[in-house]
Design an enzyme around this catalytic site. Sequence first.
Site, PDB file in Angstrom:
ATOM      1  CG  ASN B  42       1.963   3.722   6.116  1.00 16.82           C
ATOM      2  OD1 ASN B  42       0.891   4.094   5.670  1.00 16.82           O
ATOM      3  ND2 ASN B  42       2.114   2.578   6.786  1.00 16.82           N
ATOM      4  CB  SER B  65       7.893  -2.902   5.230  1.00 24.08           C
ATOM      5  OG  SER B  65       7.271  -3.681   6.216  1.00 24.08           O
ATOM      6  CG  HIS B 115      -2.534   3.589   8.140  1.00 26.81           C
ATOM      7  ND1 HIS B 115      -3.679   3.687   8.894  1.00 26.81           N
ATOM      8  CD2 HIS B 115      -1.989   2.380   8.433  1.00 26.81           C
ATOM      9  CE1 HIS B 115      -3.825   2.579   9.604  1.00 26.81           C
ATOM     10  NE2 HIS B 115      -2.815   1.786   9.351  1.00 26.81           N
ATOM     11  CG  HIS B 117      -1.930   1.799  14.159  1.00 29.35           C
ATOM     12  ND1 HIS B 117      -1.002   0.788  14.225  1.00 29.35           N
ATOM     13  CD2 HIS B 117      -2.613   1.591  13.004  1.00 29.35           C
ATOM     14  CE1 HIS B 117      -1.109   0.012  13.159  1.00 29.35           C
ATOM     15  NE2 HIS B 117      -2.079   0.469  12.401  1.00 29.35           N
ATOM     16  CG  ASP B 140     -13.003  25.888  11.072  1.00 26.55           C
ATOM     17  OD1 ASP B 140     -14.097  26.391  10.766  1.00 26.55           O
ATOM     18  OD2 ASP B 140     -12.234  26.389  11.923  1.00 26.55           O
ATOM     19  CG  HIS B 180      -6.561  -0.872  10.754  1.00 25.72           C
ATOM     20  ND1 HIS B 180      -6.463  -1.388   9.488  1.00 25.72           N
ATOM     21  CD2 HIS B 180      -5.328  -0.425  11.048  1.00 25.72           C
ATOM     22  CE1 HIS B 180      -5.227  -1.263   9.053  1.00 25.72           C
ATOM     23  NE2 HIS B 180      -4.525  -0.685   9.974  1.00 25.72           N
ATOM     24  CE1 TYR B 234      -6.573  29.582   9.598  1.00 27.08           C
ATOM     25  CE2 TYR B 234      -5.566  27.807   8.333  1.00 27.08           C
ATOM     26  CZ  TYR B 234      -5.601  28.609   9.473  1.00 27.08           C
ATOM     27  OH  TYR B 234      -4.673  28.416  10.453  1.00 27.08           O
TER      28      TYR B 234
END
Lengths: 237, 237, 237, 237
Positions: B42, B65, B115, B117, B140, B180, B234
């Site tokens: 998400n 969700s 977030h 996985h 960097d 996690h 940059y």
Amino acid sequence: MSTTLDAYAADVRAAVADAREKVSALHAELPRWGLVVWTAGNVSQRVVVDPAGPSERDLLVIKPSGVTYDELTPETMVVCDLQANLVDGDRAPSSDTAAHAYVYTHLPHVGGVVHTHSTYATAWAARAEPVPCALTMMADEFGGDIPVGPFALIGDDSIGRGIVETLRGSRSPAVLMRNHGPFTIGKDATAAVKAAVMVEEVARTVHISRQLGEPLPIAQSDIDSLYARYQNVYGQH
Amino acid sequence: MSTTLDAYAADVRAAVADAREKVSALHAELPRWGLVVWTAGNVSQRVVVDPAGPSERDLLVIKPSGVTYDELTPETMVVCDLQANLVDGDRAPSSDTAAHAYVYTHLPHVGGVVHTHSTYATAWAARAEPVPCALTMMADEFGGDIPVGPFALIGDDSIGRGIVETLRGSRSPAVLMRNHGPFTIGKDATAAVKAAVMVEEVARTVHISRQLGEPLPIAQSDIDSLYARYQNVYGQH
Amino acid sequence: MSTTLDAYAADVRAAVADAREKVSALHAELPRWGLVVWTAGNVSQRVVVDPAGPSERDLLVIKPSGVTYDELTPETMVVCDLQANLVDGDRAPSSDTAAHAYVYTHLPHVGGVVHTHSTYATAWAARAEPVPCALTMMADEFGGDIPVGPFALIGDDSIGRGIVETLRGSRSPAVLMRNHGPFTIGKDATAAVKAAVMVEEVARTVHISRQLGEPLPIAQSDIDSLYARYQNVYGQH
Amino acid sequence: MSTTLDAYAADVRAAVADAREKVSALHAELPRWGLVVWTAGNVSQRVVVDPAGPSERDLLVIKPSGVTYDELTPETMVVCDLQANLVDGDRAPSSDTAAHAYVYTHLPHVGGVVHTHSTYATAWAARAEPVPCALTMMADEFGGDIPVGPFALIGDDSIGRGIVETLRGSRSPAVLMRNHGPFTIGKDATAAVKAAVMVEEVARTVHISRQLGEPLPIAQSDIDSLYARYQNVYGQH
């Protein structure tokens, strides 16, 4: 009476048409998530024929044998009974149909089954090693380790029996059949496909983690609490 | 007075509409770069409601969700306050909303949170091992090692607290939450998504390098000089 | 008599046109399944010119040399005789044409040949190590281990001879040429492409399995029974 | 006289327009083959301004700094001189422009340069380990091992110097800059992109081969003979 029978027959036809559509569309998820090559892999869904009767009378819709993913349409799907006999369709059913049928016969709460040879899950299966529960997403989805089923030859009930006996002793919706690959189950075909995607994902992540050391285990009480929350709270209700 | 209030309300609405558009589009970057499967992952962005007031009054826009990436549109995004209460939207917010909200409340300079996985970052997280800074692109972007946060269960403040406490002690915009997966931050959602892409890239490259030996470290003074140049020079100015 | 000759010539032309179409389309499977980069890899198919005559008179259709996958069309395919001389086409044939031609000359039951440098199969080839039969899908498709052929330089018969000698002693339709990569054969080009996809898949799965331990072997009698069933029963008949 | 000058100026403009088109299109090959994420990586091509003059007067066309692959068009490319000064374009040039310019200045036969952080090549670079020549396709394309260049900070000539010094002592068109990533060269930008694709491919294949043992070396005389044939015979002539 014949009106009732007609209505009943119409319901079955509608349910089969619906399942053909859904099972055909879900097959596209297997190559999309990299779980299959060429014609490997199959998704099935149960069609409840007589809600009041024994589940052995139900039907299942599955992929035909040896047909490429580009050729799959609702029409090419095949319908079998739970003895794996062809009931409707122009093609021979997947050679894994007997295993799917065995699962539907013996696990009445299962509405969908998926089988793949996805790489990382199959790599654990070739060593007959369960995937240890080292990720919160494993606790969420599988409620613990992913178990290994026995070596079984195709041709009789032994694959189906191995799946059912292994899954009965586990919260996991996935079993790694030794030297063969994963089978997953769910309340419908979508849930079984999700489990097939997730079993490869966690098999891959834990494999990679273990390449450079030992993943830290999660305490059983934490696994239980994550599993309970996820099964009851997650998603749209 | 009511004219001023109307104008204020219109500004908030426009900012929310803008954030819905942006957050929805950025979600497509997660599957594009291979960071997520199925409905995982998400992205959120802060909406500043009252620039003169405390940041706790701000809103955030986040994914609902358990919804697949194919279904995401600006309209399906949901709006919450920083107590993770639903303010606008038809669906339940991501179960990670409380963690995002905690970050916005306690790190006022953060405008975006992501977030996932993603596999390699999660593999390091499962061993609770920071990714050592062995690549100039890590110097960097992250200014040093990528740190590990504590094991934390979902359901209270502990994930958010673990993210904030770990990131306060680091130049890194990414933290690997133990067992996690990664959380990343940025001045807006685009910067947080970039950090999510980069944390997986460097976690993967350093993992692969270490499979056949030990990557050579970069001297701290070289890391500092690379980080300073990249953060200031940059890109297009 | 000239009518017969005309008809004969028309048949050959139709068969060549057909093979150009098929071989061109099958090349798209190589990048699709991640078996090749840039211009590497090639697929060929035999065209039977004189069913009653010796197979040395047959033709083959193959990819031109050094041309990218985006430029491939039925028209850009080239036709060679089994001495690897150009018979029809505007471009130089693949530099592997002599190896394909040697296989068609010495293995009359082969109708298609594929060569790639697919990563995992080539990794086993670089160690000159056969892939052990540890997966039921390997038993199905390859009937045992995937054998290694000798090191051979391009430029004379040695690659073709190495392929033919190795495959004559094996049920496998794939050989891993040492330090080089896999060659696969089939009754037609489609079957050879399938074998090229499957050899990479099983080389990858067994490699990954062995990274964390030793895959369990499958008993020879089980391999034999899986192979017999798959070759005779699987697919649409 | 002014007519000659006009014609000369028109030639330069046409060559620059051509290079903008080509360099923009070639950038799409970097994400296509998985060599870059986000805005990383860059391709440049030399534009010869005065064929009779010193090559230091030439121009180069390169990607602007920090711009995503979706935004690249011929118009967004930028033109610099070989001191890395912007000559034409609306945006700041890539921060690697000085390294590209140094290569063009000191290696007059080079017409294209590519830089990526592709994963496997960068993993070898992080250990400062050359990729050993264990594949016939490495002998073909690189003529031996792929060498490692020194650690160098961005900001002065040290990256360019490290590339040039390393490549002068090698047949390889690719150098792995320590802790950084690969730079590749070619007679034009297409050849340099091909080398960037191939360096990742062989770095990956040899890495994977070495995970389970030691790849067998190829004799130097065989490497020489493969390299000579490939550079002179392969492709369409």
